[in-house]
Enzyme design. Structure first.
Site, PDB file in Angstrom:
ATOM      1  N   TYR A  68      -1.897  -1.372  10.589  1.00 27.28           N
ATOM      2  CA  TYR A  68      -1.867  -1.507   9.122  1.00 27.28           C
ATOM      3  C   TYR A  68      -0.515  -1.028   8.589  1.00 27.28           C
ATOM      4  O   TYR A  68       0.130  -1.710   7.795  1.00 27.28           O
ATOM      5  CB  TYR A  68      -3.021  -0.688   8.536  1.00 27.28           C
ATOM      6  CG  TYR A  68      -3.293  -0.882   7.052  1.00 27.28           C
ATOM      7  CD1 TYR A  68      -4.073  -1.949   6.607  1.00 27.28           C
ATOM      8  CD2 TYR A  68      -2.805   0.013   6.103  1.00 27.28           C
ATOM      9  CE1 TYR A  68      -4.346  -2.115   5.249  1.00 27.28           C
ATOM     10  CE2 TYR A  68      -3.070  -0.146   4.751  1.00 27.28           C
ATOM     11  CZ  TYR A  68      -3.854  -1.206   4.326  1.00 27.28           C
ATOM     12  OH  TYR A  68      -4.122  -1.376   2.986  1.00 27.28           O
TER      13      TYR A  68
ATOM     14  N   SER B 297       0.877  -1.178   0.000  1.00 24.67           N
ATOM     15  CA  SER B 297       0.000   0.000   0.000  1.00 24.67           C
ATOM     16  C   SER B 297       0.909   1.221   0.000  1.00 24.67           C
ATOM     17  O   SER B 297       2.104   1.108   0.314  1.00 24.67           O
ATOM     18  CB  SER B 297      -0.831  -0.013   1.284  1.00 24.67           C
ATOM     19  OG  SER B 297      -1.462   1.224   1.502  1.00 24.67           O
TER      20      SER B 297
HETATM   21  P1  NAI Z   1     -11.286  -6.097  -0.884  1.00 21.11           P
HETATM   22  O1  NAI Z   1     -11.805  -6.309   0.504  1.00 21.11           O
HETATM   23  O2  NAI Z   1     -12.198  -5.550  -1.890  1.00 21.11           O
HETATM   24  O3  NAI Z   1     -10.659  -7.447  -1.444  1.00 21.11           O
HETATM   25  C1  NAI Z   1      -9.800  -8.221  -0.672  1.00 21.11           C
HETATM   26  C2  NAI Z   1     -10.198  -9.676  -0.791  1.00 21.11           C
HETATM   27  O4  NAI Z   1      -9.377 -10.394   0.131  1.00 21.11           O
HETATM   28  C3  NAI Z   1     -11.657  -9.924  -0.404  1.00 21.11           C
HETATM   29  O5  NAI Z   1     -12.320 -10.655  -1.405  1.00 21.11           O
HETATM   30  C4  NAI Z   1     -11.549 -10.690   0.908  1.00 21.11           C
HETATM   31  O6  NAI Z   1     -12.590 -11.648   1.065  1.00 21.11           O
HETATM   32  C5  NAI Z   1     -10.175 -11.336   0.797  1.00 21.11           C
HETATM   33  N1  NAI Z   1      -9.610 -11.633   2.111  1.00 21.11           N
HETATM   34  C6  NAI Z   1      -9.609 -10.862   3.227  1.00 21.11           C
HETATM   35  N2  NAI Z   1      -9.054 -11.514   4.244  1.00 21.11           N
HETATM   36  C7  NAI Z   1      -8.655 -12.724   3.766  1.00 21.11           C
HETATM   37  C8  NAI Z   1      -8.013 -13.838   4.335  1.00 21.11           C
HETATM   38  N3  NAI Z   1      -7.691 -13.876   5.628  1.00 21.11           N
HETATM   39  N4  NAI Z   1      -7.754 -14.901   3.542  1.00 21.11           N
HETATM   40  C9  NAI Z   1      -8.108 -14.900   2.233  1.00 21.11           C
HETATM   41  N5  NAI Z   1      -8.743 -13.892   1.652  1.00 21.11           N
HETATM   42  C10 NAI Z   1      -9.012 -12.808   2.407  1.00 21.11           C
HETATM   43  O7  NAI Z   1      -9.982  -5.196  -0.673  1.00 21.11           O
HETATM   44  P2  NAI Z   1      -8.898  -4.584  -1.700  1.00 21.11           P
HETATM   45  O8  NAI Z   1      -8.942  -3.149  -1.512  1.00 21.11           O
HETATM   46  O9  NAI Z   1      -9.027  -5.148  -3.033  1.00 21.11           O
HETATM   47  O10 NAI Z   1      -7.577  -5.123  -0.993  1.00 21.11           O
HETATM   48  C11 NAI Z   1      -6.573  -5.888  -1.643  1.00 21.11           C
HETATM   49  C12 NAI Z   1      -5.219  -5.460  -1.145  1.00 21.11           C
HETATM   50  O11 NAI Z   1      -4.975  -4.124  -1.556  1.00 21.11           O
HETATM   51  C13 NAI Z   1      -5.054  -5.474   0.369  1.00 21.11           C
HETATM   52  O12 NAI Z   1      -3.793  -6.025   0.697  1.00 21.11           O
HETATM   53  C14 NAI Z   1      -5.124  -4.010   0.746  1.00 21.11           C
HETATM   54  O13 NAI Z   1      -4.439  -3.732   1.940  1.00 21.11           O
HETATM   55  C15 NAI Z   1      -4.474  -3.388  -0.468  1.00 21.11           C
HETATM   56  N6  NAI Z   1      -4.775  -1.967  -0.663  1.00 21.11           N
HETATM   57  C16 NAI Z   1      -6.042  -1.558  -0.959  1.00 21.11           C
HETATM   58  C17 NAI Z   1      -6.311  -0.213  -1.154  1.00 21.11           C
HETATM   59  C18 NAI Z   1      -7.680   0.298  -1.486  1.00 21.11           C
HETATM   60  O14 NAI Z   1      -7.875   1.508  -1.586  1.00 21.11           O
HETATM   61  N7  NAI Z   1      -8.666  -0.534  -1.703  1.00 21.11           N
HETATM   62  C19 NAI Z   1      -5.247   0.795  -1.048  1.00 21.11           C
HETATM   63  C20 NAI Z   1      -3.945   0.241  -0.751  1.00 21.11           C
HETATM   64  C21 NAI Z   1      -3.737  -1.094  -0.578  1.00 21.11           C
END
Ligand code: NAI
Length: 289
Positions: free
Chosen positions: A158, A145
């Site tokens: 985080y 991130s």
């Molecule tokens: P999201 O919540 O839309 O997607 C993340 C997916 O990971 C979900 O489908 C969820 O079910 C799955 N997940 C969560 N915990 C889990 C676990 N213990 N085991 C397996 N699957 C799990 O979130 P997003 O935003 O797509 O996040 C993806 C990555 O991007 C994360 O690492 C987040 O920290 C990073 N990120 C996201 C940003 C944003 O603005 N959305 C900004 C910077 C980084």
């Protein structure tokens, strides 16, 4: 890095950033395994993709045994994984001094532990196959991130986890280079996703001393994420970064100035001490060899 014909394992691939990566990979002719904790989201995503080259596997990335089982299952069906995306993540925004040990265990377990488990499961397999010539090359991509660089008061745990993902990624990049395996870290800014709903998947055994969910804050975050980058756009930018084997993949140009300011601030912390005649790090390391 070439893509076509490879097998990819994408954690958190059922939504957001992960789904953007999945779609991008499928367009490149990669076989893709979506590993996600939400089975309903996996089912919905598989139905929407309607592609025989994609499979789902339910996995909590915080589980070491679960990771190995999921890896074995995917490799039995789709062949050796040579593209690994440690992308699953959750958020919890609160200051460190107001956090509980369960908060630490949850966020570190998923955001750092999940990356560690992915690397410990797949990196030795990828290295062995590269050495034997069974599979050439490959790439490991960890989603960190901008919070891996920029620290704030509230995302304390985080920040801690994402800074550690940065250290892990840089170190692994050094150790895997000899086997032709690349390592990148992705540092997104805002992306359209449902990461604001992370509390829904917090395990019951890590809910002790948990603050009541601040529904107003969740609503605010949900609104904020509406302005985020489209998953398909970030997915393409991540694949661009892998093709160029970048150590850092910055999909959002908006944050470049902040990074420049940060490094200026870091350099400004150096005082003009005179060089200590008795201390020469290079000589010390030479002697150690
Ligand atoms: P999201 O919540 O839309 O997607 C993340 C997916 O990971 C979900 O489908 C969820 O079910 C799955 N997940 C969560 N915990 C889990 C676990 N213990 N085991 C397996 N699957 C799990 O979130 P997003 O935003 O797509 O996040 C993806 C990555 O991007 C994360 O690492 C987040 O920290 C990073 N990120 C996201 C940003 C944003 O603005 N959305 C900004 C910077 C980084």
């Amino acid at each position: 890095q070439d893509f076509a014909g490879r097998t990819a394992f994408v954690t958190g691939g059922a939504n957001g950033v992960g789904l953007g990566i999945v779609r991008g990979l499928l367009n490149e002719g990669v076989k893709v395994a979506i590993a996600d904790i939400r089975q309903d989201a996996i089912d919905k995503t598989l139905a929407s993709l309607d592609n025989r080259e994609v499979m789902g596997v339910q996995l909590d990335v915080a589980s070491r045994e679960g990771f190995k089982e999921a890896a074995d299952k995917v490799e039995a069906e789709f062949g050796p994984v040579s593209l690994l995306f440690n992308n699953a993540g959750i958020n919890l925004f609160q200051p460190i001094e107001e956090s509980s040990y369960d908060d630490w265990d949850w966020v570190m377990g998923v955001n750092l532990g999940g990356v560690i488990n992915g690397v410990m499961t797949f990196a030795p397999r990828m290295k062995e196959r590269a050495l034997s010539g069974e599979v050439k090359g490959g790439h490991i991509t960890n989603t960190a991130s901008m919070a891996a660089f920029i620290a704030g008061g509230s995302p304390g745990i985080y920040n801690t986890a994402k800074f550690a993902v940065r250290g892990l990624s840089y170190s692994l990049r050094h150790s895997m280079v000899d086997y032709g395996i690349g390592v990148s870290m992705v540092c997104p800014g805002l992306v359209k996703s449902y990461i604001y709903a992370s509390d829904d998947i917090r395990p019951d055994n890590l809910k002790g001393d948990m603050k009541p969910v601040d529904t107003k804050a969740v609503e605010r975050l949900a609104g904020l994420h509406e302005f985020g980058m489209e998953p398909d756009v970030i997915g393409e930018r991540i694949l661009d970064g892998i093709r160029e084997n970048r150590a850092n993949i910055f999909p959002h140009p908006d944050h470049k100035d902040e990074v420049a300011e940060l490094f200026d601030e870091v350099l400004a912390d150096y005082r003009d001490y005179p060089k200590d005649a008795g201390y020469d790090q290079r000589v010390a390391f030479e002697k150690m060899r």
